[in-house]
Design a protein around this motif. Structure first.
Motif, mmCIF file in Angstrom:
data_model
loop_
_atom_site.group_PDB
_atom_site.id
_atom_site.type_symbol
_atom_site.label_atom_id
_atom_site.label_comp_id
_atom_site.label_asym_id
_atom_site.label_seq_id
_atom_site.Cartn_x
_atom_site.Cartn_y
_atom_site.Cartn_z
ATOM 1 N N ILE A 112 0.843 -1.199 0.000
ATOM 2 C CA ILE A 112 0.000 0.000 0.000
ATOM 3 C C ILE A 112 0.877 1.247 0.000
ATOM 4 O O ILE A 112 0.638 2.192 -0.759
ATOM 5 C CB ILE A 112 -0.937 0.002 1.227
ATOM 6 C CG1 ILE A 112 -1.957 -1.134 1.114
ATOM 7 C CG2 ILE A 112 -1.627 1.353 1.391
ATOM 8 C CD1 ILE A 112 -2.726 -1.400 2.403
ATOM 9 N N ASP A 113 1.878 1.243 0.850
ATOM 10 C CA ASP A 113 2.772 2.389 0.986
ATOM 11 C C ASP A 113 3.465 2.707 -0.341
ATOM 12 O O ASP A 113 3.491 3.864 -0.784
ATOM 13 C CB ASP A 113 3.802 2.104 2.081
ATOM 14 C CG ASP A 113 4.536 3.338 2.558
ATOM 15 O OD1 ASP A 113 4.068 4.466 2.312
ATOM 16 O OD2 ASP A 113 5.596 3.179 3.189
ATOM 17 N N LEU A 114 4.001 1.698 -0.997
ATOM 18 C CA LEU A 114 4.683 1.905 -2.276
ATOM 19 C C LEU A 114 3.732 2.478 -3.326
ATOM 20 O O LEU A 114 4.083 3.397 -4.066
ATOM 21 C CB LEU A 114 5.292 0.593 -2.779
ATOM 22 C CG LEU A 114 6.499 0.079 -1.999
ATOM 23 C CD1 LEU A 114 6.873 -1.327 -2.456
ATOM 24 C CD2 LEU A 114 7.681 1.031 -2.145
ATOM 25 N N PHE A 115 2.511 1.953 -3.364
ATOM 26 C CA PHE A 115 1.510 2.427 -4.319
ATOM 27 C C PHE A 115 1.106 3.872 -4.016
ATOM 28 O O PHE A 115 1.072 4.723 -4.905
ATOM 29 C CB PHE A 115 0.281 1.512 -4.287
ATOM 30 C CG PHE A 115 -0.863 2.020 -5.100
ATOM 31 C CD1 PHE A 115 -0.883 1.851 -6.478
ATOM 32 C CD2 PHE A 115 -1.928 2.683 -4.503
ATOM 33 C CE1 PHE A 115 -1.938 2.327 -7.238
ATOM 34 C CE2 PHE A 115 -2.990 3.166 -5.253
ATOM 35 C CZ PHE A 115 -2.997 2.991 -6.628
ATOM 36 N N THR A 116 0.827 4.163 -2.759
ATOM 37 C CA THR A 116 0.298 5.467 -2.360
ATOM 38 C C THR A 116 1.292 6.589 -2.587
ATOM 39 O O THR A 116 0.927 7.681 -3.011
ATOM 40 C CB THR A 116 -0.137 5.430 -0.883
ATOM 41 O OG1 THR A 116 -1.106 4.384 -0.731
ATOM 42 C CG2 THR A 116 -0.764 6.739 -0.454
ATOM 43 N N ARG A 117 2.552 6.342 -2.321
ATOM 44 C CA ARG A 117 3.565 7.396 -2.484
ATOM 45 C C ARG A 117 3.707 7.855 -3.933
ATOM 46 O O ARG A 117 4.219 8.948 -4.186
ATOM 47 C CB ARG A 117 4.910 6.931 -1.939
ATOM 48 C CG ARG A 117 4.919 6.898 -0.431
ATOM 49 C CD ARG A 117 6.230 6.396 0.131
ATOM 50 N NE ARG A 117 6.149 6.330 1.563
ATOM 51 C CZ ARG A 117 6.314 7.374 2.383
ATOM 52 N NH1 ARG A 117 6.583 8.546 1.896
ATOM 53 N NH2 ARG A 117 6.211 7.225 3.675
ATOM 54 N N ASP A 118 3.240 7.049 -4.887
ATOM 55 C CA ASP A 118 3.292 7.422 -6.300
ATOM 56 C C ASP A 118 2.040 8.165 -6.768
ATOM 57 O O ASP A 118 1.971 8.602 -7.913
ATOM 58 C CB ASP A 118 3.477 6.177 -7.179
ATOM 59 C CG ASP A 118 4.908 5.673 -7.163
ATOM 60 O OD1 ASP A 118 5.823 6.465 -6.846
ATOM 61 O OD2 ASP A 118 5.114 4.479 -7.463
ATOM 62 N N LEU A 119 1.052 8.320 -5.883
ATOM 63 C CA LEU A 119 -0.189 8.986 -6.279
ATOM 64 C C LEU A 119 0.027 10.494 -6.422
ATOM 65 O O LEU A 119 0.839 11.098 -5.720
ATOM 66 C CB LEU A 119 -1.294 8.722 -5.254
ATOM 67 C CG LEU A 119 -1.797 7.288 -5.160
ATOM 68 C CD1 LEU A 119 -2.804 7.147 -4.026
ATOM 69 C CD2 LEU A 119 -2.431 6.848 -6.479
ATOM 70 N N SER A 120 -0.734 11.071 -7.310
ATOM 71 C CA SER A 120 -0.677 12.518 -7.530
ATOM 72 C C SER A 120 -1.018 13.258 -6.242
ATOM 73 O O SER A 120 -1.992 12.915 -5.562
ATOM 74 C CB SER A 120 -1.682 12.887 -8.625
ATOM 75 O OG SER A 120 -1.755 14.270 -8.779
ATOM 76 N N GLY A 121 -0.232 14.242 -5.906
ATOM 77 C CA GLY A 121 -0.491 15.061 -4.727
ATOM 78 C C GLY A 121 0.127 14.567 -3.443
ATOM 79 O O GLY A 121 0.078 15.264 -2.430
ATOM 80 N N PHE A 122 0.726 13.375 -3.463
ATOM 81 C CA PHE A 122 1.292 12.855 -2.215
ATOM 82 C C PHE A 122 2.385 13.778 -1.669
ATOM 83 O O PHE A 122 2.535 13.900 -0.452
ATOM 84 C CB PHE A 122 1.834 11.431 -2.382
ATOM 85 C CG PHE A 122 2.295 10.838 -1.079
ATOM 86 C CD1 PHE A 122 1.385 10.243 -0.219
ATOM 87 C CD2 PHE A 122 3.620 10.917 -0.675
ATOM 88 C CE1 PHE A 122 1.786 9.724 1.008
ATOM 89 C CE2 PHE A 122 4.038 10.404 0.546
ATOM 90 C CZ PHE A 122 3.117 9.803 1.386
ATOM 91 N N HIS A 123 3.101 14.434 -2.538
ATOM 92 C CA HIS A 123 4.187 15.328 -2.103
ATOM 93 C C HIS A 123 3.679 16.462 -1.213
ATOM 94 O O HIS A 123 4.448 17.074 -0.486
ATOM 95 C CB HIS A 123 4.944 15.884 -3.314
ATOM 96 C CG HIS A 123 4.126 16.820 -4.152
ATOM 97 N ND1 HIS A 123 3.169 16.368 -5.035
ATOM 98 C CD2 HIS A 123 4.100 18.173 -4.205
ATOM 99 C CE1 HIS A 123 2.588 17.412 -5.618
ATOM 100 N NE2 HIS A 123 3.135 18.520 -5.138
ATOM 101 N N TYR A 154 1.433 10.423 7.618
ATOM 102 C CA TYR A 154 0.876 9.343 6.797
ATOM 103 C C TYR A 154 1.457 7.998 7.233
ATOM 104 O O TYR A 154 0.719 7.034 7.442
ATOM 105 C CB TYR A 154 1.171 9.611 5.314
ATOM 106 C CG TYR A 154 1.066 8.381 4.452
ATOM 107 C CD1 TYR A 154 -0.172 7.899 4.042
ATOM 108 C CD2 TYR A 154 2.211 7.673 4.078
ATOM 109 C CE1 TYR A 154 -0.259 6.744 3.275
ATOM 110 C CE2 TYR A 154 2.126 6.532 3.304
ATOM 111 C CZ TYR A 154 0.890 6.067 2.904
ATOM 112 O OH TYR A 154 0.800 4.928 2.163
ATOM 113 N N ASP A 155 2.790 7.929 7.360
ATOM 114 C CA ASP A 155 3.446 6.681 7.779
ATOM 115 C C ASP A 155 2.905 6.204 9.121
ATOM 116 O O ASP A 155 2.589 5.022 9.296
ATOM 117 C CB ASP A 155 4.957 6.874 7.919
ATOM 118 C CG ASP A 155 5.685 6.889 6.595
ATOM 119 O OD1 ASP A 155 5.139 6.379 5.597
ATOM 120 O OD2 ASP A 155 6.810 7.426 6.557
#
Length: 175
Positions: A56-67, A74-75
């Motif tokens: 989940i973490d790997l997928f979510t960090r690539d989502l738009s706006g995560f930065h 979040y972690d």
């Protein structure tokens, strides 16, 4: 006829995300609010798909706006909620008027976020936690899911944040 020039105000300094009175603009979300949104999405994946925290973490960090999200918060939410899920469910279940299996996965995940923050984020006032969870449930949950989440978290607050809730009651702020 008055020849006096109209007084001009000095230009206001731009405060990103705030109105002139200091209130957060609609749509302007804090890093922690965004972290809660991404954590909610991840917890939903965990509850519905059984996905593990690392995937989940790997997928979510690539989502738009995560930065724009508070990555540390979040972690803490994602990993903390998944790690302590059984314990949190044991706290939540006595507050429910139905079986946990009948609770929407969105409302379930929002309640996890609220309970986790009650227990581990002492810098966030209990009322803020409830308000943030209500907003998550309004945005992502069912029509009246936010009312249910509000009731459950308000029921847990005196247990999980006893000193703070009592102080608010004594000051006339809690009702």
């Amino acid at each position: 006829m008055n020849d006096a020039a109209p007084q001009q105000r000095p230009p206001r300094q731009s405060r990103t995300g705030l109105t002139a009175t200091g209130v957060r603009k609609a749509g302007a979300k804090s890093g922690r609010s965004r972290a809660r949104e991404f954590a909610l999405q991840g917890l939903y994946q965990h509850l519905v798909g059984g996905n593990d925290a690392t995937a989940i973490d790997l997928f979510t960090r690539d989502l738009s706006g995560f930065h724009k999200a508070d990555a540390a918060h979040y972690d803490a939410l994602l990993h903390g909620c998944i790690t302590t899920a059984q314990y949190m469910d044991e706290l939540i279940t006595p507050q429910l008027d139905r079986k946990m299996a009948e609770i929407s996965p969105i409302e379930h995940a929002v309640m996890w976020i609220g309970v986790y923050e009650f227990q581990h984020c002492q810098d966030v006032p209990w009322r803020v936690i409830i308000n943030e969870c209500i907003e998550l449930a309004k945005e992502f949950g069912g029509t009246d899911g936010h009312k249910y989440v509000n009731g459950i978290l308000n029921g847990l607050a005196p247990q999980l944040r006893a000193v703070e809730v009592e102080a608010d009651k004594a000051a006339g702020k809690a009702g």
